[in-house]
Design an enzyme around this catalytic site. Sequence first.
Site, mmCIF file in Angstrom:
data_model
loop_
_atom_site.group_PDB
_atom_site.id
_atom_site.type_symbol
_atom_site.label_atom_id
_atom_site.label_comp_id
_atom_site.label_asym_id
_atom_site.label_seq_id
_atom_site.Cartn_x
_atom_site.Cartn_y
_atom_site.Cartn_z
ATOM 1 N N SER A 139 43.554 35.284 42.940
ATOM 2 C CA SER A 139 43.088 36.268 43.929
ATOM 3 C C SER A 139 44.166 37.326 44.079
ATOM 4 O O SER A 139 45.340 37.085 43.753
ATOM 5 C CB SER A 139 42.893 35.551 45.274
ATOM 6 O OG SER A 139 42.728 36.477 46.325
ATOM 7 N N TYR A 152 45.235 29.643 52.024
ATOM 8 C CA TYR A 152 44.629 30.334 50.866
ATOM 9 C C TYR A 152 45.706 31.085 50.084
ATOM 10 O O TYR A 152 45.780 30.995 48.851
ATOM 11 C CB TYR A 152 43.559 31.299 51.381
ATOM 12 C CG TYR A 152 42.694 31.925 50.321
ATOM 13 C CD1 TYR A 152 41.578 31.263 49.827
ATOM 14 C CD2 TYR A 152 42.980 33.194 49.813
ATOM 15 C CE1 TYR A 152 40.772 31.844 48.859
ATOM 16 C CE2 TYR A 152 42.184 33.785 48.848
ATOM 17 C CZ TYR A 152 41.072 33.101 48.375
ATOM 18 O OH TYR A 152 40.279 33.677 47.412
HETATM 19 P P1 NAD Z 1 31.574 30.927 46.672
HETATM 20 O O1 NAD Z 1 31.678 30.261 48.000
HETATM 21 O O2 NAD Z 1 30.362 31.715 46.346
HETATM 22 O O3 NAD Z 1 31.795 29.882 45.518
HETATM 23 C C1 NAD Z 1 32.709 28.841 45.601
HETATM 24 C C2 NAD Z 1 32.251 27.774 44.652
HETATM 25 O O4 NAD Z 1 33.129 26.651 44.780
HETATM 26 C C3 NAD Z 1 30.837 27.281 44.972
HETATM 27 O O5 NAD Z 1 30.138 27.064 43.768
HETATM 28 C C4 NAD Z 1 31.087 25.986 45.695
HETATM 29 O O6 NAD Z 1 30.007 25.070 45.550
HETATM 30 C C5 NAD Z 1 32.321 25.513 44.967
HETATM 31 N N1 NAD Z 1 33.070 24.494 45.695
HETATM 32 C C6 NAD Z 1 33.511 24.531 46.970
HETATM 33 N N2 NAD Z 1 34.089 23.349 47.291
HETATM 34 C C7 NAD Z 1 34.018 22.579 46.186
HETATM 35 C C8 NAD Z 1 34.415 21.262 45.893
HETATM 36 N N3 NAD Z 1 35.015 20.490 46.809
HETATM 37 N N4 NAD Z 1 34.174 20.775 44.661
HETATM 38 C C9 NAD Z 1 33.537 21.535 43.717
HETATM 39 N N5 NAD Z 1 33.124 22.783 43.952
HETATM 40 C C10 NAD Z 1 33.365 23.298 45.168
HETATM 41 O O7 NAD Z 1 32.890 31.816 46.540
HETATM 42 P P2 NAD Z 1 33.368 32.846 45.423
HETATM 43 O O8 NAD Z 1 33.678 34.098 46.139
HETATM 44 O O9 NAD Z 1 32.448 32.854 44.278
HETATM 45 O O10 NAD Z 1 34.760 32.188 45.037
HETATM 46 C C11 NAD Z 1 35.050 31.687 43.748
HETATM 47 C C12 NAD Z 1 36.544 31.759 43.507
HETATM 48 O O11 NAD Z 1 36.949 33.139 43.506
HETATM 49 C C13 NAD Z 1 37.389 31.066 44.569
HETATM 50 O O12 NAD Z 1 38.465 30.393 43.975
HETATM 51 C C14 NAD Z 1 37.889 32.226 45.419
HETATM 52 O O13 NAD Z 1 39.095 31.925 46.054
HETATM 53 C C15 NAD Z 1 38.064 33.297 44.351
HETATM 54 N N6 NAD Z 1 38.074 34.654 44.891
HETATM 55 C C16 NAD Z 1 36.997 35.170 45.533
HETATM 56 C C17 NAD Z 1 37.080 36.467 46.020
HETATM 57 C C18 NAD Z 1 35.921 37.113 46.729
HETATM 58 O O14 NAD Z 1 36.107 38.213 47.265
HETATM 59 N N7 NAD Z 1 34.756 36.535 46.751
HETATM 60 C C19 NAD Z 1 38.246 37.221 45.866
HETATM 61 C C20 NAD Z 1 39.323 36.650 45.217
HETATM 62 C C21 NAD Z 1 39.231 35.361 44.718
#
Ligand code: NAD
Length: 257
Positions: A139, A152
Amino acid sequence: MSVLGKTAIITGSNSGIGLGIARVMAKSGANVVLNSFSERDEDHKLAYDISKEFGVDARYIKADMSNANDCRGLIETAGVCDILINNAGIQHVAKIEEFPTSKWDAIIAINLSSAFHTTSAALPLMRQAGWGRVINIASAHGLTASPYKSAYVAAKHGVIGMTKVVALETAQENITANAICPGYVLTALVEKQIPDTMRKYNMDRETVMKDVLLERQPSKEFATVEQLGGTCLFLASDAAAQITGTSISVDGGWTAL
Ligand code: NAD
């Protein structure tokens, strides 16, 4: 070499960025393993739909990324792992003195330790195949900080550190390890932060999106899951064979500030 016929395991991929990356990989001919902690018909349907749409093998394997045995079990059950994309992640926002210990533990387990366990289990398979790619979805918060996100930010900085170690340990083995650092992407993880932020700053939804979430994203646009999938494809390509131990920002200029 393209990803055609390779197998990509994407943790946390029944929604958001993970699902988007899986679709981009499958569109380019990779077989994909989807994952989350649930076991619902719709989880398996996501994989079925991908296999039908793109003509690749796609399956869903339930494994809870907060559990070390499940992390290893995911890789063992898949049996093959050319491309490992550690993407599972959760968020919790609170002042450090009010941050629940249980949330701290869960975020460190899912956002950081899971990548250790899956990588440790996947590297022997990559060595056996003579080729591999580890791609960690970190991130902008792996490079910078924001208030109220102690766990985080700590986890994401940790992921980038671990990525460098994996790169050094595999440097002469046709395996690379890199991190991708997205800025804000409008997924469920970000949606969940909006009501709290609206309350905290007494703002409406539009103002929170523009003035709080995208405040630090100079492009004033969310990054998309397709762009992140494209970055994964690049890191998996031959063009990126000498790119290892680094992180690529996809953040509309956030970390240039
Ligand atoms: P999201 O909530 O849509 O997806 C998260 C995923 O992780 C989901 O599929 C969920 O089922 C899964 N998950 C959660 N807990 C879990 C567990 N215990 N075991 C297995 N799977 C689990 O969120 P996202 O935005 O798609 O995030 C995905 C990644 O991207 C994360 O690591 C997040 O930190 C990173 N990220 C997101 C953003 C953003 O703006 N959305 C920015 C930077 C980084």
